[in-house]
Design a protein around this motif. Sequence first.
Motif, short mmCIF file in Angstrom:
data_model
loop_
_atom_site.label_atom_id
_atom_site.label_comp_id
_atom_site.label_asym_id
_atom_site.label_seq_id
_atom_site.Cartn_x
_atom_site.Cartn_y
_atom_site.Cartn_z
N ALA A 137 -30.93 22.36 9.83
CA ALA A 137 -29.82 22.55 10.72
C ALA A 137 -29.14 23.84 10.45
O ALA A 137 -28.63 24.51 11.41
N GLY A 138 -29.15 24.18 9.12
CA GLY A 138 -28.38 25.41 8.94
C GLY A 138 -29.13 26.68 9.46
O GLY A 138 -28.32 27.59 9.95
N ALA A 139 -30.50 26.71 9.46
CA ALA A 139 -31.33 27.91 9.89
C ALA A 139 -30.95 27.76 11.46
O ALA A 139 -30.76 28.76 11.95
N VAL A 140 -30.99 26.78 12.17
CA VAL A 140 -30.66 26.81 13.58
C VAL A 140 -29.24 27.33 13.64
O VAL A 140 -29.00 27.90 14.81
N ILE A 141 -28.48 26.72 13.08
CA ILE A 141 -26.97 27.30 13.27
C ILE A 141 -26.77 28.96 13.01
O ILE A 141 -26.21 29.75 13.72
N THR A 142 -27.53 29.40 12.04
CA THR A 142 -27.68 30.86 11.67
C THR A 142 -28.26 31.34 12.94
O THR A 142 -27.45 32.53 13.19
N ILE A 143 -29.33 31.06 13.37
CA ILE A 143 -29.90 31.61 14.53
C ILE A 143 -28.83 31.71 15.86
O ILE A 143 -28.50 32.55 16.42
N GLY A 144 -28.01 30.61 15.99
CA GLY A 144 -27.25 30.28 17.22
C GLY A 144 -25.99 31.02 17.00
O GLY A 144 -25.44 31.72 18.06
N VAL A 145 -25.56 31.33 15.86
CA VAL A 145 -24.28 32.18 15.54
C VAL A 145 -24.46 33.57 15.49
O VAL A 145 -23.54 34.42 15.19
N ALA A 146 -25.62 33.98 15.22
CA ALA A 146 -25.89 35.51 14.68
C ALA A 146 -25.38 36.49 15.47
O ALA A 146 -25.05 37.74 14.88
N GLY A 147 -25.30 36.36 16.66
CA GLY A 147 -24.76 37.46 17.73
C GLY A 147 -23.27 37.05 17.86
O GLY A 147 -22.84 38.01 18.77
N LEU A 148 -22.70 36.21 17.23
CA LEU A 148 -21.31 35.99 17.62
C LEU A 148 -20.45 37.22 17.37
O LEU A 148 -19.53 37.37 18.21
N PRO A 149 -20.55 38.02 16.31
CA PRO A 149 -19.63 39.14 16.07
C PRO A 149 -19.55 40.24 17.37
O PRO A 149 -18.95 40.66 17.65
N ASP A 150 -20.95 40.38 17.97
CA ASP A 150 -21.07 41.23 19.06
C ASP A 150 -20.24 40.56 20.29
O ASP A 150 -19.74 41.38 21.16
N ARG A 151 -20.59 39.22 20.28
CA ARG A 151 -19.91 38.59 21.58
C ARG A 151 -18.39 38.49 21.41
O ARG A 151 -17.74 38.69 22.21
N LEU A 152 -17.93 38.45 20.17
CA LEU A 152 -16.40 38.47 19.95
C LEU A 152 -15.90 40.06 20.10
O LEU A 152 -14.86 40.06 20.67
N THR A 153 -16.86 41.05 19.83
CA THR A 153 -16.40 42.33 19.98
C THR A 153 -16.30 42.70 21.68
O THR A 153 -15.26 43.36 22.10
N TRP A 154 -17.02 42.31 22.24
CA TRP A 154 -17.21 42.69 23.66
C TRP A 154 -15.86 42.05 24.39
O TRP A 154 -15.42 42.59 25.49
N ARG A 155 -15.16 40.92 23.74
CA ARG A 155 -14.26 40.23 24.68
C ARG A 155 -13.00 40.36 24.07
O ARG A 155 -11.80 40.47 24.69
N PHE A 156 -12.68 40.12 22.68
CA PHE A 156 -11.61 40.20 22.08
C PHE A 156 -11.26 41.21 21.10
O PHE A 156 -9.80 41.47 21.15
N ILE A 157 -11.77 41.41 20.19
CA ILE A 157 -11.67 42.06 19.00
C ILE A 157 -12.48 43.34 18.95
O ILE A 157 -13.47 43.51 19.05
N PRO A 158 -11.73 44.42 18.47
CA PRO A 158 -12.36 45.61 18.19
C PRO A 158 -13.68 45.43 17.03
O PRO A 158 -13.68 44.80 16.24
#
Length: 194
Positions: free
Chosen positions: A52-73
């Motif tokens: 489950a941790g490996a699946v979560i890791t793959i799922g949220v690995a791109g989150l810093p880029d998705r947050l950058t494009w929308r909200f945060i520097p």
Amino acid sequence: MSTASSIQRITEAIEPTNAPSTARVVACLGALLLYVPFGMSIAEMYPAFAVAGAVITIGVAGLPDRLTWRFIPHGVTHSLVGASVVGALVAVPTWWIGANITVYAGGAIVTPIAAAQYGFTVGSLAGFGHVLGDFLTGTDVRLVWPIADYEVSVNVPRLLNPRNNEGINLIGTLALLTIVVGLASSSVTAAMIP
């Protein structure tokens, strides 16, 4: 070889090469690189949590880029603080699951706090793995933001090119020489102690 061409090759070696098509792959590989030791440590007793941790890791690995494009520097999301934010964003749903669904691990019920700690650890490893992947492929990151507001990166693919590695060879040779001298001196010192 002219100094101008050496400087140009070194400059090319620190320019980003992270195209959007490869950014997701680099993020996943960096996140999994940091998750694997943690996953292996829990795999024997809790194999389902390791998967489950490996699946979560793959799922949220791109989150810093998705947050950058929308909200945060970019500098905020690509730092240790940003990795902790990703960990917190994963901790919230894992806490909810622990509070509302009975989950067993090793014959015991998982508490909401333990579920949140697990989620925070997995999310933080995924976030920092993403940052590490970007750092190693030439995308500027602010590792210690807000303590220091400078961007750093290393473009490993270009540094591995033999035309670009004159300085790396010198640094590696000096580091190896330092290690050999240090080991030799410590062996001599150890032999002198009665």
